[in-house]
Design a protein around this motif. Structure first.
Motif, mmCIF file in Angstrom:
data_model
loop_
_atom_site.group_PDB
_atom_site.id
_atom_site.type_symbol
_atom_site.label_atom_id
_atom_site.label_comp_id
_atom_site.label_asym_id
_atom_site.label_seq_id
_atom_site.Cartn_x
_atom_site.Cartn_y
_atom_site.Cartn_z
ATOM 1 N N TYR A 39 1.099 -1.392 0.098
ATOM 2 C CA TYR A 39 0.082 0.335 -0.292
ATOM 3 C C TYR A 39 1.241 1.005 0.089
ATOM 4 O O TYR A 39 1.539 2.109 0.741
ATOM 5 N N LEU A 40 0.832 1.705 -0.830
ATOM 6 C CA LEU A 40 2.401 3.307 -0.921
ATOM 7 C C LEU A 40 1.727 4.393 -0.874
ATOM 8 O O LEU A 40 0.389 4.897 -1.309
ATOM 9 N N ASN A 41 2.058 5.102 -0.820
ATOM 10 C CA ASN A 41 1.625 6.779 -0.959
ATOM 11 C C ASN A 41 1.014 6.484 0.016
ATOM 12 O O ASN A 41 -0.229 7.772 0.002
ATOM 13 N N GLU A 42 0.875 6.065 1.243
ATOM 14 C CA GLU A 42 0.047 6.441 3.084
ATOM 15 C C GLU A 42 0.940 6.906 3.734
ATOM 16 O O GLU A 42 1.335 5.695 4.243
ATOM 17 N N GLU A 43 0.428 7.570 4.110
ATOM 18 C CA GLU A 43 1.144 8.025 6.170
ATOM 19 C C GLU A 43 0.425 8.224 6.976
ATOM 20 O O GLU A 43 -0.714 7.448 7.438
ATOM 21 N N VAL A 44 1.411 7.207 7.993
ATOM 22 C CA VAL A 44 1.078 6.969 8.882
ATOM 23 C C VAL A 44 0.906 8.150 9.910
ATOM 24 O O VAL A 44 1.956 8.866 9.983
ATOM 25 N N LEU A 45 -1.033 7.971 10.140
ATOM 26 C CA LEU A 45 -1.171 9.354 11.481
ATOM 27 C C LEU A 45 -0.953 9.076 12.724
ATOM 28 O O LEU A 45 -1.116 9.902 13.757
ATOM 29 N N SER A 46 -0.784 7.591 13.085
ATOM 30 C CA SER A 46 -1.562 6.816 14.631
ATOM 31 C C SER A 46 -1.582 6.180 14.195
ATOM 32 O O SER A 46 -1.393 4.852 13.364
ATOM 33 N N ALA A 57 -3.598 3.543 11.857
ATOM 34 C CA ALA A 57 -4.681 4.462 10.639
ATOM 35 C C ALA A 57 -3.538 5.279 9.784
ATOM 36 O O ALA A 57 -2.641 6.123 10.114
ATOM 37 N N THR A 58 -3.969 4.931 8.481
ATOM 38 C CA THR A 58 -3.117 6.118 7.524
ATOM 39 C C THR A 58 -4.332 7.186 7.437
ATOM 40 O O THR A 58 -4.912 7.202 7.617
#
Length: 244
Positions: A39-46, A57-58
């Motif tokens: 799963y590319l270009n997803e920022e981990v938020l928490s 959570a991304t």
């Protein structure tokens, strides 16, 4: 030929050169063929842990996992601190490099690395897989974020050291310069403040199912296979030792 006066050298028989981008692509293709989902270009938020399960959570979705292996590069410390007490903080440090045309590729046939006689930085000349010569690297502190820019002082330093080591190095054949960044790990004190004690080794943090490869710099690509095997045994052992 190398500078006059070089009389001794340590020959590392098992030293090889690879194309790091092709190696990374090959590793990706191998993993995908063996069932790994990407799963590319997803920022981990928490990241939070509830009842023995991590909830990640991304900006796109949420994942659940019983174990996390973090290989987050410059963000490894921030990801660790989402669920664990701060232990290590990464301080990025920039490095400059020069690339020479393939016409220079025949000047040397081996990786030549010179260690400094006094405290400071040495120099390395690498014949690349594509036939170029790679000259590097410098070390310089960053005042703010890294934007990929090289530093004039760093490039001048490389030219001076390169000419010293390889007098025939033709700088009119220099075709490119670029900069990279190193993730230097430092210990934190009890107040979470960065100390002046840096670590010169890779750091593997482990806490309650969260594994973090942090501060992996040179020679990280050389050690990647062994690091993978080692961390695999650690993760499997964590399942075996977990209470039922």
């Amino acid at each position: 030929s190398l500078k006059k006066g070089v009389s001794h050298a340590l020959f590392a028989e098992n030293t090889f050169v690879v194309n790091p981008w092709e190696l990374g692509i090959a590793a990706y293709e191998n993993a995908k063929a063996n069932g790994v989902s990407f799963y590319l270009n997803e920022e981990v938020l928490s990241i939070r842990k509830e009842s023995g399960v991590f909830h990640i959570a991304t900006n796109e979705q949420e994942f659940q996992a019983k174990r996390i292996l973090c290989c987050g590069g410059l963000n490894s410390d921030a990801l660790w601190e989402m669920v664990n007490k701060p232990k290590i903080r990464l301080v990025p440090q920039a490095a400059d490099y020069l690339v020479f045309d393939t016409d220079c590729g025949g000047l040397i046939r081996h990786v030549i690395s010179v260690e400094p006689e006094e405290k400071g930085d040495g120099i390395t000349i690498v014949p690349t897989c594509d036939g170029n010569l790679l000259l590097g690297s410098t070390r310089r502190e960053l005042n703010g974020s890294f934007d990929g820019s090289t530093a004039l002082a760093g490039l001048s330093e490389l030219k001076e050291k390169g000419k010293w080591l390889l007098p025939d190095l033709p700088f009119d054949q220099m075709i490119r310069s670029f900069a990279g960044v190193r993730p230097n790990p430092f210990y934190l004190d009890q107040n979470g403040t960065i100390t002046d004690k840096s670590l010169n080794d890779f750091v593997i943090l482990e806490e309650d199912g969260f594994f973090d490869l942090i501060g992996v710099k040179t020679p990280g690509i050389t050690c990647a296979n062994e690091l993978g095997q080692y961390i695999t045994t650690r993760i499997l052992a964590s399942f075996e030792s977990a209470p039922e």
